[in-house]
Design an enzyme around this catalytic site. Structure first.
Site, mmCIF file in Angstrom:
data_model
loop_
_atom_site.group_PDB
_atom_site.id
_atom_site.type_symbol
_atom_site.label_atom_id
_atom_site.label_comp_id
_atom_site.label_asym_id
_atom_site.label_seq_id
_atom_site.Cartn_x
_atom_site.Cartn_y
_atom_site.Cartn_z
ATOM 1 N N ALA A 242 0.851 -1.199 0.000
ATOM 2 C CA ALA A 242 0.000 0.000 0.000
ATOM 3 C C ALA A 242 0.877 1.235 0.000
ATOM 4 C CB ALA A 242 -0.890 0.004 1.249
ATOM 5 N N ASP B 292 -1.322 15.435 11.957
ATOM 6 C CA ASP B 292 -0.700 14.717 13.079
ATOM 7 C C ASP B 292 -1.550 14.817 14.343
ATOM 8 O OD1 ASP B 292 1.598 13.697 11.961
ATOM 9 O OD2 ASP B 292 2.888 15.358 12.583
ATOM 10 N N TYR C 97 -5.334 8.489 3.434
ATOM 11 C CA TYR C 97 -4.651 7.226 3.749
ATOM 12 C C TYR C 97 -5.468 6.423 4.768
ATOM 13 C CZ TYR C 97 -1.399 3.984 5.921
ATOM 14 O OH TYR C 97 -0.836 2.849 6.446
HETATM 15 N N1 UFG Z 1 8.276 13.971 13.122
HETATM 16 C C1 UFG Z 1 9.038 15.094 13.328
HETATM 17 N N2 UFG Z 1 10.044 15.341 12.427
HETATM 18 C C2 UFG Z 1 10.299 14.526 11.362
HETATM 19 C C3 UFG Z 1 9.498 13.375 11.175
HETATM 20 C C4 UFG Z 1 8.490 13.136 12.081
HETATM 21 O O1 UFG Z 1 8.844 15.864 14.268
HETATM 22 O O2 UFG Z 1 11.205 14.828 10.573
HETATM 23 C C5 UFG Z 1 7.205 13.693 14.089
HETATM 24 C C6 UFG Z 1 5.834 13.629 13.455
HETATM 25 O O3 UFG Z 1 5.283 14.909 13.365
HETATM 26 C C7 UFG Z 1 5.105 12.699 14.420
HETATM 27 C C8 UFG Z 1 6.192 11.752 14.912
HETATM 28 O O4 UFG Z 1 7.431 12.403 14.629
HETATM 29 O O5 UFG Z 1 4.625 13.424 15.505
HETATM 30 C C9 UFG Z 1 6.191 10.425 14.214
HETATM 31 O O6 UFG Z 1 6.127 10.671 12.818
HETATM 32 P P1 UFG Z 1 6.340 9.534 11.719
HETATM 33 O O7 UFG Z 1 6.269 10.199 10.384
HETATM 34 O O8 UFG Z 1 7.559 8.740 12.039
HETATM 35 O O9 UFG Z 1 5.102 8.575 11.955
HETATM 36 P P2 UFG Z 1 3.543 8.922 11.951
HETATM 37 O O10 UFG Z 1 3.098 8.808 13.368
HETATM 38 O O11 UFG Z 1 3.217 10.152 11.239
HETATM 39 O O12 UFG Z 1 3.009 7.781 11.017
HETATM 40 C C10 UFG Z 1 2.726 6.495 11.437
HETATM 41 C C11 UFG Z 1 2.738 5.577 10.216
HETATM 42 C C12 UFG Z 1 1.618 5.957 9.271
HETATM 43 C C13 UFG Z 1 0.321 5.981 10.028
HETATM 44 C C14 UFG Z 1 0.412 6.917 11.201
HETATM 45 C C15 UFG Z 1 -0.848 6.919 12.005
HETATM 46 O O13 UFG Z 1 3.978 5.645 9.558
HETATM 47 O O14 UFG Z 1 1.557 5.011 8.237
HETATM 48 O O15 UFG Z 1 1.470 6.498 12.055
HETATM 49 O O16 UFG Z 1 -1.067 8.236 12.446
HETATM 50 F F1 UFG Z 1 -0.672 6.420 9.229
#
Ligand code: UFG
Length: 324
Positions: A73, A284, A139
């Site tokens: 996906a 987020d 998504y």
């Molecule tokens: N973050 C930063 N800086 C960065 C990258 C991320 O501060 O450079 C923060 C994001 O804002 C978030 C946290 O770190 O608060 C985690 O971010 P990620 O991108 O690592 O992961 P996500 O929580 O956004 O995403 C994960 C999965 C997605 C899913 C999501 C559910 O990867 O597939 O959880 O909300 F959809």
């Protein structure tokens, strides 16, 4: 044979590594984001697309498939907002075609990779499978739509399925030469480690004014091998007939803030990060923490890796990966 769709991707390739120990495994992947060399050599590789009926039919015609595990996906929240068509096409329409082809060949066991993004902005501090699902981006919608399709197909056509809702997958296999290798990389832990390797100038922390203990977002990080093991338990429950339909959360049940992740990465690597506190990232939620009590009780799953071990495994891989 167990068919792993998307078995060349980050989570799929870790699952295949474990599954080849006990099963004959086929991998279907179009390599749009996955890596050919991440697929265990013991698996039979089929290059093709899950949305292409001919590609999938050829496999069902030539092999006895006992179950399908579906990891293929698109999974970037931000991209899904900008290009929802891609997400509904690949994640929903592609999966529908795959399911229809399965049913045509009487393959009725299916494991589906879903996500914490189905919950949207959580109404509960710790999310259970009964928490309200209200996605806030395409998504999350695309994954929840497939969950609905599965429920309806189960009632109408006798499809047996298990949905696994992952929280934040992280870490790398402790022995094999595979790890998290996205292009572009958007996930926090690999970004922090790449910065500490000197490959990125700084880390941008997206938002420091959330209603959390230190103002940064809280997430529940789970080791990719713990995720893989949960899939194997789920697969066995379907194959043995212990389960016909179920949905499970997969997380560690502990939340860590972005600042805590950076601090743990600093401790593991012995290096100091340069941090730039910037604007919030769209879509987020402040906090996502899983209760995985249901899968622990029903399938006996327990996560084995702590946050420190997750980051250590990721750091080991980052240091030896071909990208280093
Ligand atoms: N973050 C930063 N800086 C960065 C990258 C991320 O501060 O450079 C923060 C994001 O804002 C978030 C946290 O770190 O608060 C985690 O971010 P990620 O991108 O690592 O992961 P996500 O929580 O956004 O995403 C994960 C999965 C997605 C899913 C999501 C559910 O990867 O597939 O959880 O909300 F959809």
């Amino acid at each position: 044979m167990i068919l792993v769709v998307g078995g060349a991707g980050y989570i799929g390739s870790h699952l295949v590594k474990e599954l080849v120990e006990t099963q004959e495994v086929g991998v279907l992947d179009n390599f749009s984001t996955g890596h050919r060399n991440a697929v265990d050599k013991q698996a039979v590789l089929f290059e093709g697309d899950l949305g292409n009926v001919q590609d999938v039919e050829k496999i069902f015609q030539e092999h006895q498939i006992d179950a399908v595990m579906h990891f293929a996906a698109n999974s970037l929240v931000g991209e899904s907002v900008v290009d929802p068509s891609k997400y509904y096409q690949n994640n929903v329409a592609g999966t529908l075609t795959l399911l229809q082809t399965m049913l045509k060949y009487k393959v009725k066991k299916f494991i589906f990779s879903s996500t914490a993004a189905t919950y949207g902005i959580p109404e509960d501090d710790v999310l259970t499978e009964k928490s309200i699902t209200k996605p806030i981006n395409p998504y999350g919608h695309s994954k929840l739509m497939v969950e609905q399709i599965l429920a309806d197909f189960s009632k109408a056509y006798g499809l047996n399925y298990i949905v696994l809702r992952y929280f934040n997958a992280a870490g790398a296999h402790t022995l094999a030469e595979i790890g998290e290798n996205h292009d572009p990389e958007t996930h926090l832990i690999p970004i922090v480690l790449e910065h500490l390797q000197g490959k990125r100038e700084k880390i941008s922390v997206f938002g420091s004014d959330y209603d959390t203990k230190d103002g940064t977002c809280i997430r529940d990080y789970i080791h990719v091998t713990d995720l893989a093991n949960a899939h194997i338990l789920a697969l066995n429950a379907l194959l043995n007939g212990d389960k016909d339909t179920s949905t499970y959360n997969l997380g560690n049940g502990k939340g860590y803030s972005v600042n805590e992740i950076i601090q743990t990465c600093e401790a593991v690597t012995g290096r100091k990060a340069t941090i730039d506190y910037s604007e919030r990232r769209a879509g987020d939620p402040a906090q996502l923490i899983a209760s995985s009590a249901k899968i622990e009780q029903e399938l006996g799953w327990v996560p084995n890796y702590s946050l420190k071990e997750i980051i250590e495994s990721a750091w080991n891989w980052h240091q030896r990966s071909p990208l280093s």
